[in-house]
Structure formats: C-alpha cells, structure tokens
Design a protein around this motif. Sequence first.
Motif: not given
Length: 133
Positions: A50-65, A67-70
């Motif tokens: 996430k950090k190396e690719n300047n992604l947001k938590q939401k980007d990772i959440a979407d990729k690995i399905d 929710n926001k809490s998890e």
Amino acid sequence: MKKYEEHYINEEELEERIAKGEIEPVFVPRITSMSDIGKYQYCNLIIKYKKENNLKQKDIADKIDLNKSEVSKLFSYQLKEFSQDRLIGFVEVLIRKGAKIDLTEAYIKIEKQSKRLQKKLEKDFQEQTALEA
C-alpha cells in the motif's frame, strides 16, 4: 482528532534503532505463537505494498474485498481478527491482480522470528522445569 498513518515496519532497522536508543517501541504487535509470526509478516507485506504504491486503505479494501472496519483492523495490526490463511489469501489476491510483492522476504523473516520464538519457548520450559524441581 489526529489521524494515524500506517507504516511498513522494517524490522531490522527498527531493532537497530531501538538498540541504539534512538527510538522507544510504542506499539509492537504481541507475537506469542508461530501463527502470529506469519500473520504479522503477511499483514506487513500488504501495508508495505500500500505504502510503496501510494494507495489508500479503501483501494486495498476494494482489491481484497474487505469492509471499512476490517481494513482498519488490518492496517493497525489487530491480527486476532484474521486467520493466517485469510491473510495469505489477501496477499495472493493482490498478486493475482498484478501486485509486485516479494514473498521471499516474508518467508526469511518468518524463519528468523520462528527461531527466536523457539529459543524463548525452550528457555521458558527450562525455567519452569527448574522451578518445579
């Protein structure tokens, strides 16, 4: 309220800086089993990606399905919520979706930490046996 930023943890650098007295450990995930070692390393791979690719938590959440809490728990190393197999599955999904993640690095760290934990467990056993004698 101050927002906390996630950080990829470079263990060697962290241990070195703690040993030199440059920093004090504030939060270190409690690793008490071989499973915890793997869970921590796989989580760390995801945070590093996430950090190396300047992604947001939401980007990772979407990729690995997730929710926001998890995803929030994942990025704050609240690993009791996740099985090792589930974390490995997240890493596999990211790789299938084109992520460049070095699993070898995680395996080396898992081996190193496992040896350290094994020594601690053996020492604890010896101390307990001495107390009972």
